[in-house]
Design a protein around this motif. Structure first.
Motif, PDB file in Angstrom:
ATOM      1  N   TYR A  27       3.957 -15.216  -1.180  1.00  0.00           N
ATOM      2  CA  TYR A  27       3.704 -13.828  -1.392  1.00  0.00           C
ATOM      3  C   TYR A  27       2.517 -13.344  -0.655  1.00  0.00           C
ATOM      4  O   TYR A  27       2.502 -12.248  -0.133  1.00  0.00           O
ATOM      5  CB  TYR A  27       3.269 -13.713  -2.805  1.00  0.00           C
ATOM      6  CG  TYR A  27       3.112 -12.152  -3.217  1.00  0.00           C
ATOM      7  CD1 TYR A  27       4.168 -11.422  -3.398  1.00  0.00           C
ATOM      8  CD2 TYR A  27       1.849 -11.823  -3.863  1.00  0.00           C
ATOM      9  CE1 TYR A  27       3.886  -9.923  -3.795  1.00  0.00           C
ATOM     10  CE2 TYR A  27       1.471 -10.535  -4.246  1.00  0.00           C
ATOM     11  CZ  TYR A  27       2.594  -9.565  -4.344  1.00  0.00           C
ATOM     12  OH  TYR A  27       2.293  -8.303  -4.749  1.00  0.00           O
TER      13      TYR A  27
ATOM     14  N   ILE B  14       1.686 -10.017   1.919  1.00  0.00           N
ATOM     15  CA  ILE B  14       0.603  -9.063   1.974  1.00  0.00           C
ATOM     16  C   ILE B  14      -0.245  -8.938   3.303  1.00  0.00           C
ATOM     17  O   ILE B  14      -0.918  -7.816   3.547  1.00  0.00           O
ATOM     18  CB  ILE B  14      -0.270  -9.247   0.880  1.00  0.00           C
ATOM     19  CG1 ILE B  14       0.555  -9.058  -0.473  1.00  0.00           C
ATOM     20  CG2 ILE B  14      -1.401  -8.369   0.489  1.00  0.00           C
ATOM     21  CD1 ILE B  14       1.219  -8.026  -0.762  1.00  0.00           C
TER      22      ILE B  14
ATOM     23  N   VAL C   3       1.356  -6.770   5.557  1.00  0.00           N
ATOM     24  CA  VAL C   3       1.124  -5.369   5.059  1.00  0.00           C
ATOM     25  C   VAL C   3      -0.168  -5.014   5.598  1.00  0.00           C
ATOM     26  O   VAL C   3      -0.175  -3.745   6.404  1.00  0.00           O
ATOM     27  CB  VAL C   3       1.234  -5.174   3.473  1.00  0.00           C
ATOM     28  CG1 VAL C   3       0.702  -3.709   3.270  1.00  0.00           C
ATOM     29  CG2 VAL C   3       2.655  -5.280   2.968  1.00  0.00           C
TER      30      VAL C   3
ATOM     31  N   ASP D 150       6.856   3.655   5.910  1.00  0.00           N
ATOM     32  CA  ASP D 150       7.126   3.161   4.993  1.00  0.00           C
ATOM     33  C   ASP D 150       7.175   1.914   4.642  1.00  0.00           C
ATOM     34  O   ASP D 150       7.926   1.489   5.525  1.00  0.00           O
ATOM     35  CB  ASP D 150       8.319   4.306   4.125  1.00  0.00           C
ATOM     36  CG  ASP D 150       8.413   5.519   3.887  1.00  0.00           C
ATOM     37  OD1 ASP D 150       6.905   6.081   3.705  1.00  0.00           O
ATOM     38  OD2 ASP D 150       9.265   6.365   3.990  1.00  0.00           O
ATOM     39  N   MET D 151       6.461   1.370   3.746  1.00  0.00           N
ATOM     40  CA  MET D 151       6.558  -0.098   3.380  1.00  0.00           C
ATOM     41  C   MET D 151       6.853  -0.334   1.995  1.00  0.00           C
ATOM     42  O   MET D 151       6.590   0.271   0.919  1.00  0.00           O
ATOM     43  CB  MET D 151       5.313  -0.849   3.757  1.00  0.00           C
ATOM     44  CG  MET D 151       4.809  -0.632   4.949  1.00  0.00           C
ATOM     45  SD  MET D 151       3.244  -1.625   5.210  1.00  0.00           S
ATOM     46  CE  MET D 151       1.998  -0.588   4.843  1.00  0.00           C
ATOM     47  N   THR D 152       8.115  -1.108   1.620  1.00  0.00           N
ATOM     48  CA  THR D 152       8.350  -1.428   0.329  1.00  0.00           C
ATOM     49  C   THR D 152       8.068  -2.978   0.091  1.00  0.00           C
ATOM     50  O   THR D 152       8.671  -3.947   1.096  1.00  0.00           O
ATOM     51  CB  THR D 152       9.945  -1.124   0.061  1.00  0.00           C
ATOM     52  OG1 THR D 152      10.032   0.228   0.324  1.00  0.00           O
ATOM     53  CG2 THR D 152      10.547  -1.837  -1.323  1.00  0.00           C
ATOM     54  N   VAL D 153       7.344  -3.529  -0.832  1.00  0.00           N
ATOM     55  CA  VAL D 153       6.807  -4.760  -0.836  1.00  0.00           C
ATOM     56  C   VAL D 153       7.332  -5.437  -2.124  1.00  0.00           C
ATOM     57  O   VAL D 153       7.191  -4.891  -3.373  1.00  0.00           O
ATOM     58  CB  VAL D 153       5.207  -4.657  -1.108  1.00  0.00           C
ATOM     59  CG1 VAL D 153       4.591  -6.210  -1.128  1.00  0.00           C
ATOM     60  CG2 VAL D 153       4.742  -3.767   0.025  1.00  0.00           C
ATOM     61  N   GLY D 154       8.202  -6.264  -2.137  1.00  0.00           N
ATOM     62  CA  GLY D 154       8.722  -7.092  -3.014  1.00  0.00           C
ATOM     63  C   GLY D 154       8.036  -8.506  -3.243  1.00  0.00           C
ATOM     64  O   GLY D 154       7.006  -8.654  -2.420  1.00  0.00           O
ATOM     65  N   TYR D 155       8.739  -9.210  -3.705  1.00  0.00           N
ATOM     66  CA  TYR D 155       8.468 -10.771  -3.759  1.00  0.00           C
ATOM     67  C   TYR D 155       8.477 -11.516  -2.563  1.00  0.00           C
ATOM     68  O   TYR D 155       9.817 -11.740  -2.504  1.00  0.00           O
ATOM     69  CB  TYR D 155       8.797 -11.398  -5.032  1.00  0.00           C
ATOM     70  CG  TYR D 155       8.072 -12.866  -5.378  1.00  0.00           C
ATOM     71  CD1 TYR D 155       6.707 -12.933  -5.531  1.00  0.00           C
ATOM     72  CD2 TYR D 155       8.939 -13.905  -5.323  1.00  0.00           C
ATOM     73  CE1 TYR D 155       5.934 -14.023  -5.632  1.00  0.00           C
ATOM     74  CE2 TYR D 155       8.379 -15.216  -5.494  1.00  0.00           C
ATOM     75  CZ  TYR D 155       7.052 -15.439  -5.848  1.00  0.00           C
ATOM     76  OH  TYR D 155       6.310 -16.595  -5.948  1.00  0.00           O
TER      77      TYR D 155
END
Lengths: 95, 95
Positions: A38, A42, A45, A60-65
């Motif tokens: 994880y 990050i 990011v 745009d950033m989409t952060v999942g697991y």
């Protein structure tokens, strides 16, 4: 041509040919990066944010697991510009 | 009751009453945080990631320009649990 000029379909296709995993979705280009941990996602990011500030071009950033999806478009031109391709290339060197 | 047990509608409403700006969307709770600077939003992402690792409970984050949307759900319970409310409260102390 300014680097935020909207590119032709042909120019976009040519640019994406050199960017593994990046795909066009309408007026944007996108890629989902997968990570082993994880916090590795990050860290990506953070690297993306630094590159975005340097370029003054913010994705745009989409952060999942363990997954981060980046979506790039140039709002001011209503499409995909060289700025999008350039930032995508910069992110490839981070991941 | 384990803290990842799916909560009743009443318990969710009661929990959200104490969380300003958080709203229910189906089986999740969500809030969009706005920031004065892009890097302030990225700092919030880092704080959220640390809180998520501590709780072993990872939200979805959508990062735009000076905006970060957090979405919390408990996949293992198929709904909203106390873990979601607790992490939302922790994020309130970061923003």
């Amino acid at each position: 041509m300014a680097d935020d000029t909207k590119l032709s379909d042909e120019a976009i296709s040519a640019g994406l040919a050199g960017l593994a995993g990046w795909e066009r979705e309408g007026d944007a280009i996108t890629k989902t990066y997968a990570f082993g941990a994880y916090m590795d996602g990050i860290a990506f990011v953070n690297g993306t944010a630094e590159a975005a500030e340097t370029a003054d071009h913010h994705p745009d950033m989409t952060v999942g697991y363990k997954r981060v999806t980046i979506t790039l478009t140039t709002h001011s031109s209503g499409g995909i510009s060289q700025k999008d391709l350039d930032l995508a290339a910069a992110l490839e060197s981070l991941a």
